[in-house]
Design an enzyme around this catalytic site. Structure first.
Site, mmCIF file in Angstrom:
data_model
loop_
_atom_site.group_PDB
_atom_site.id
_atom_site.type_symbol
_atom_site.label_atom_id
_atom_site.label_comp_id
_atom_site.label_asym_id
_atom_site.label_seq_id
_atom_site.Cartn_x
_atom_site.Cartn_y
_atom_site.Cartn_z
ATOM 1 N N SER A 167 0.828 -1.198 0.000
ATOM 2 C CA SER A 167 0.000 0.000 0.000
ATOM 3 C C SER A 167 0.872 1.262 0.000
ATOM 4 O O SER A 167 1.660 1.456 -0.922
ATOM 5 C CB SER A 167 -0.974 -0.053 1.183
ATOM 6 O OG SER A 167 -2.011 0.880 1.023
ATOM 7 N N ASP A 266 -9.403 -5.153 -4.967
ATOM 8 C CA ASP A 266 -8.791 -3.954 -4.399
ATOM 9 C C ASP A 266 -9.166 -2.735 -5.241
ATOM 10 O O ASP A 266 -9.049 -2.761 -6.465
ATOM 11 C CB ASP A 266 -7.268 -4.145 -4.381
ATOM 12 C CG ASP A 266 -6.504 -3.000 -3.729
ATOM 13 O OD1 ASP A 266 -7.146 -2.058 -3.218
ATOM 14 O OD2 ASP A 266 -5.269 -3.063 -3.730
#
Length: 323
Positions: A167, A266
């Site tokens: 991330s 995602d």
């Protein structure tokens, strides 16, 4: 009389509140846990906390896989890891990342340095980038015995330095690789490989399946404005949009190999594929591979390390490191 000091000028729910008096309440952080200097009972991995810099305050948790009489002198690949959390949550010392890295280190057999960088809003970007570059320099300095950390000196293979993260940490990986292509690391050290899982990239224009309506209210957009409000170009700054105005060419990435991982559910999946394609077409001389797990969501492999899909990601990383 009611106090105004606790008025909330900024909140990003369900993650964080910042009050008018400057106090910060993190609503999603996982608890901090101590290292395991005498080996983690489940994995046999030893860990310890070290200070990289007093000013600014940069520290790290080091992980060493279980060594036997047979392999105690074996030089291990070095992984410098940057945790996720949008640049404002989480920690190298949290239970989430401690458990994840114990597992990863035991399976992949790498010497790992998990960097505790400064977080926004107390320390707005570029503080995290500067801290991670300083940590990378600190690791590299050990390659000519300039450092003092025995685990690195005795067990680190400086021909195989990897950087990795998830991330926001994967965003840091990209920015460190770009910087390493421009600036030299100490002692001639080079980054061999870069591992980016569920990378945090964004831009002012949606791509792929990203929703066209309300793009400016999307969490990645809001996060970036929260952690780097003063940056030129906002969410099109090259640090978060690698093809934004003035972005350096990806042909200059300062590593030899790259593994980009995405998850099908995602929100930022298309950004990962977009980044992979950009690297592939950039003229960069290295090797880049894409690994997708279709039915999973953002950082599933860290939250649930026991699943088959999480184990598949660890295997993919192991093959990437030892190819």
């Amino acid at each position: 009389m009611t106090s105004t000091t606790k008025e909330i000028p900024i909140e990003l729910l369900p993650f964080i509140r910042v009050y008018k008096n400057g106090s910060v309440e993190r609503l999603e952080d996982t608890p901090i846990v101590p290292p395991s200097p005498d080996q983690d009972p489940e994995t046999g991995v030893s860990s310890k906390d070290i200070t990289i810099s007093e000013n600014p305050s940069i520290s790290a948790r080091l992980y060493l896989p279980k060594l036997t009489a047979h392999n105690q002198n074996q030089k291990l690949p070095i992984l410098v890891y940057f945790h996720g959390g949008g640049f404002f949550l989480e920690s190298a010392f949290s239970s989430l990342y401690h458990r994840y890295l114990n597992n990863l280190v035991s399976q992949v057999h790498v010497l790992t340095i998990s960097v505790e960088y400064r977080l926004a809003p107390e320390h707005l970007l570029p503080a995290a980038y500067e801290d991670c570059w300083a940590a990378l320099q600190w690791v590299a300095s050990h390659s000519a015995d300039n450092g003092k950390e025995p685990w690195l000196i005795n067990n680190g293979d400086f021909e195989r330095i990897f950087i990795g993260g998830d991330s926001a940490g994967a965003n840091i990986v990209h920015n460190m690789a770009i910087r390493a292509g421009i600036e030299s690391l100490p002692c001639g050290a080079k980054i061999f490989g870069a591992y980016l899982a569920h990378s945090y990239f964004w831009s002012s224009k949606p791509i792929g399946a990203e929703p066209k309506e309300g793009h400016e209210k999307s969490l990645p957009y809001l996060f970036w404005n929260f952690v780097y409000p003063s940056v030129t170009g906002g969410v099109d700054n090259p640090m978060v949009n690698p093809e934004g105005p003035g972005a350096p060419s990806l042909a200059g990435l300062g590593c030899d190999r790259m593994l980009v991982c995405v998850a099908g559910k995602d929100l930022m999946k298309d950004r990962g594929v977009w980044y992979f394609d950009m690297v592939r077409k950039s003229g960069w001389k290295g090797e880049v591979e894409l690994f997708e797990v279709e039915e999973e969501d953002h950082i599933f492999h860290i939250r649930n390390i026991e699943t088959q899909n999480s184990k598949a990601m660890v295997k993919q990383l192991a093959s990437f490191v030892f190819e």
